[in-house]
Enzyme design. Structure first.
Site, PDB file in Angstrom:
ATOM      1  CB  THR A  65      -0.935  -0.023   1.225  1.00  0.00           C
ATOM      2  OG1 THR A  65      -1.711  -1.225   1.176  1.00  0.00           O
ATOM      3  CG2 THR A  65      -1.875   1.181   1.212  1.00  0.00           C
ATOM      4  CG  ASP A 176      -5.027   4.112  -3.396  1.00  0.00           C
ATOM      5  OD1 ASP A 176      -5.686   3.091  -3.666  1.00  0.00           O
ATOM      6  OD2 ASP A 176      -5.571   5.171  -2.999  1.00  0.00           O
ATOM      7  N   GLY A 318     -10.094   1.616  -2.178  1.00  0.00           N
ATOM      8  CA  GLY A 318      -8.655   1.628  -2.397  1.00  0.00           C
ATOM      9  C   GLY A 318      -7.927   0.868  -1.313  1.00  0.00           C
ATOM     10  CD  GLU A 319      -7.958   1.310   3.282  1.00  0.00           C
ATOM     11  OE1 GLU A 319      -8.021   0.130   3.674  1.00  0.00           O
ATOM     12  OE2 GLU A 319      -8.498   2.260   3.899  1.00  0.00           O
ATOM     13  N   GLY A 320      -5.858  -1.255  -1.486  1.00  0.00           N
ATOM     14  CA  GLY A 320      -5.531  -2.609  -1.901  1.00  0.00           C
ATOM     15  C   GLY A 320      -6.658  -3.583  -1.609  1.00  0.00           C
TER      16      GLY A 320
END
Lengths: 364, 364
Positions: A65, A176, A318-320
C-alpha cells in the site's frame, strides 16, 4: 533513479509459452466439462506463464500500500482533510483498516510504503520509509513534482516490491492511501489517454455534485497550465500525478521483471499500472485487474490495458482492498489446476464426444 | 411429505429489521469513506437481518450438493453419459472434484445428497442416502416424476439442510450433480416464467449447435406433452423438473426457516431457488446469488428473484463451485463489519463534511 527504473523495464521478458501450454493442456484432463471453470482456467494459465511453472502454487503474498499526500487538496476536492493520510497509515500498521481485514482473509501481509506522506511516521516492521517529498505541490498551479522525484518514487515502489519478493512473496497486490488522490489519477488518465476530464473523473470518497464540478475544473486547469506530454509518461506523472501513484507503477514493473503476478487494485492503482505500461508495455501480461471500481476513470484505463476485472462489487475504498479480495480468486484458479482429480485418476468417464467441443460450443 | 414441506414454508419469517439497522448504522463508524465497500456493506446487512445479529460472524459452512439422474438423457442432449453422475459422486466423496477444491479454500464441508442417482452408492460420512427414484422418467415423453416424488425430494433437501444446521452450519450453499440437468432446469424456468424455451436454454456442459437445437426441441415437446401449470410449482417440477432440483428448493426453504443464509450456485440451483420462491415467496431475502452462470436461463431466474450475483467468472460447472467461491465474499462482508476499527477507536479524523453524503453522491 532513472537508470534503476529503466533497467527494471528492460528486464521484463515475455510469458513462458511452454508453461502456459502445459497448464492449458491439463484443464481438459480434470474432472469437469471442457472450459467449465471459465476465467479461473485463463487465470491459471496466465500464472503458469508468469511463473514459468505448468502447475503453479502460490506461497506468501503481499499487498504493498503506497502512501502519499497531495497539494491539490487545498482546492477543496476531497471529503477528507490531509491529516487523514498519516492517521490511516497508523491504522494500517495497527491492523484495523479495511485492507488489514481483507488481507488477513486472503492470507496476505500488508506492507506500507511511505513515498510522500506530509507527516513524520514511526518506525514499524510493516512500514517502508522512502519519503520523496512531504506531499506533492498543488498540480492545478504548477507541476506536482520534479521528474527526478517521479523517478525516485517509481524506484521506491520497485524497491518495496523487490523487498517483498526477496522475503518470499509469490503474489503482489497494489494499494494506495492518499487523501485527494483520485484527482491526480484522473488527471494522469486524461493526459495519457486523451479522454475528456469529465469522462474519467468520479466522486472519490463521496463528494457531491458541486464538489465534483470543482474537481473537474481543477483537473482541467492542471492540464491547461502544465501541458503534460502524453508521449512522455514521466512528464505526465511529474506534472499532474502523485508520488504513491508513481510508486504503484514501480511495484508493477518490479513484479513483472521478477516474474511475480501483480494484482492491480482500483482506480488509483490502475492509473499507476497505466503509467507502468506506458514506460514498459511488456508489463501488461503480468498484471491482473483485481476489481471494477465505482470510479468511472478506471474503465478507460482497463480498456487501454486490455484487462478485465475479476471482481465487481461496487468498491471504491482503495488501500488494496479489491486486490486482496482478488487474491482469493487467483488462489482458487491455482488450486483448481493443482488439486483437482484427472478423469484417469478418478476413474470417471469423460465426455462422450470429444475433449474439445467445436468452436461454436466453446464460444457459448 | 407435502405437509412437511408446507410447515417449513410457513415457518419462514421476515428479516430482523433492528439487526439490519444496527449493521447499517455501524458502517459509517468504520474507518472508510461512507459506502465505499459497496455490496460488501449490503451483504453484511442482509446477513445481520437473517441471523438476527447486528455484527454477525460466520462459523462452520456447508455446501449441499444434490445429485440425481434424468431419463431425458436418452434424447441425446448432453455431452456426458449417465454413468458420469455416480462416478462424480464418488469423486466428490474422494475430495477430487472442483467443488472439493473450492470448498476447501472457503473452509466449507461438502455434503452430497443422493435424491435420485440411477446407481447404488456406498455408505460414506459425507453422503446422505435419500434416493426417491433411480433417476426421473424422460420428461419429453411424459411426467418426469409423480407429485409425491417431488414433495419427497424437496423434503430430502430440507432434511439435509437441517442436518447440516444441527451440526453447526451457519452458511449453506447449494450445488447440483446430474448429467442432463440443464434440460429440466430450462424446462422448469420456461414453464414458471413463460419465457420462450430458446431464451432460457444454453449449452450445458458444452454441446454444439446441432445438439442445442435438439435440446430446445426436446424441451418444447416436454412442455407441449406435459402442459405444466405455472400456477402450481409442484406440478411444474413433477412434470418437467428433476429430483436434485427439487431437493435444492428444499435446502433454500430450510435455510430460510432456520435463519441461515443460503448461497445459490449457478443455473440448476437458481431453478431450484425459483421453485422455492414460488412455493414460499418469503424465502427471497434469505437467498444470495453466488455467481453469474454462462447458462443464459439463469439471468431470467435472477431477475425474477431480484438477486444480483456476487461473482461473474464465466463458470458453468455447477456442483456448488460458484457458491463456494461466493462464501469467501460473504465471509469478507462479515469480517469487515466485525473487525474494522471505528474512527473513534483508531483516533482517525472522519470525513470533513458529514458522515452521510448527499443523495447524488451516494448514487454515484
Amino acid at each position: 533513479m532513472r537508470s534503476r527504473v529503466e533497467s527494471v523495464c528492460a528486464a521484463i521478458g515475455p510469458l513462458d509459452q511452454a508453461a502456459m501450454e502445459a497448464a492449458r493442456a491439463r484443464q481438459p484432463q480434470l474432472t469437469k466439462p471442457w472450459g467449465s471453470l471459465g476465467r479461473l482456467e485463463d487465470l491459471a494459465e496466465q500464472i503458469a506463464g508468469i511463473t514459468r511453472t505448468p502447475i503453479p502454487r502460490l506461497g506468501a503474498r503481499t499487498i504493498i500500500t503506497c502512501a502519499g499526500d497531495h497539494g491539490v487538496v487545498e482546492e477543496g476536492i476531497s471529503m477528507f482533510g490531509p491529516e487523514t493520510t498519516p492517521a490511516m497509515v497508523l491504522n494500517f500498521l495497527a491492523g484495523g483498516a479495511g485492507i488489514n481485514v481483507l488481507a488477513r482473509l486472503a492470507g496476505a501481509e500488508v506492507l506500507v510504503l511511505d513515498v510522500g506522506v506530509a507527516a513524520d511516521l514511526p518506525e514499524h516492521p510493516h512500514l517502508i520509509h522512502r519519503k520523496v517529498a512531504r506531499g506533492t505541490n498543488n498540480l492545478s498551479r504548477g507541476p506536482a513534482m520534479t521528474r527526478d522525484q517521479a523517478w525516485a518514487a517509481i524506484a521506491a515502489g520497485i524497491d518495496a516490491a523487490e523487498m517483498a519478493i526477496d522475503a518470499g512473496a509469490t503474489l503482489l497486490g497494489t494499494g494506495d492511501m492518499g487523501i485527494g488522490n483520485t484527482t491526480p489519477s484522473s488527471a494522469m488518465v486524461a493526459a495519457l489517454t486523451g479522454e475528456p476530464v469529465a469522462r474519467v473523473t468520479g466522486r472519490g470518497t463521496g463528494i457531491d455534485d458541486a464538489m465534483l464540478a470543482r474537481k473537474i475544473a481543477v483537473i482541467e486547469r492542471a492540464l491547461a497550465i502544465n501541458q503534460p506530454d502524453p508521449a512522455h509518461p514521466i512528464d505526465v506523472v511529474a506534472k499532474v500525478g502523485g508520488l504513491e501513484i508513481a510508486a504503484i507503477a514501480g511495484v508493477c514493473l518490479a513484479g513483472a521483471a521478477r516474474r511475480v503476478p501483480v494484482v492491480v487494485d482500483g482506480f488509483i492503482s490502475s492509473a499507476g499500472a497505466l503509467l507502468a505500461y506506458r514506460l514498459a508495455p511488456a508489463v501488461q501480461p503480468y498484471l491482473i485487474a483485481g476489481h471494477a471500481s465505482v470510479e468511472i476513470g478506471q474503465r478507460v484505463v482497463l480498456r487501454e490495458l486490455g484487462l478485465q476485472p475479476l471482481i465487481s462489487l461496487d468498491l471504491r475504498l482503495g488501500e488494496g482492498t479489491g486486490a486482496a479480495l482478488a487474491f482469493l480468486i487467483v488462489e482458487a484458479a491455482c488450486r483448481i489446476l493443482a488439486e483437482m482429480n484427472t478423469w484417469e485418476g478418478a476413474a470417471v468417464a469423460g465426455p462422450l464426444v470429444a475433449d474439445r467441443p467445436s468452436e461454436d460450443a466453446r464460444s457459448a
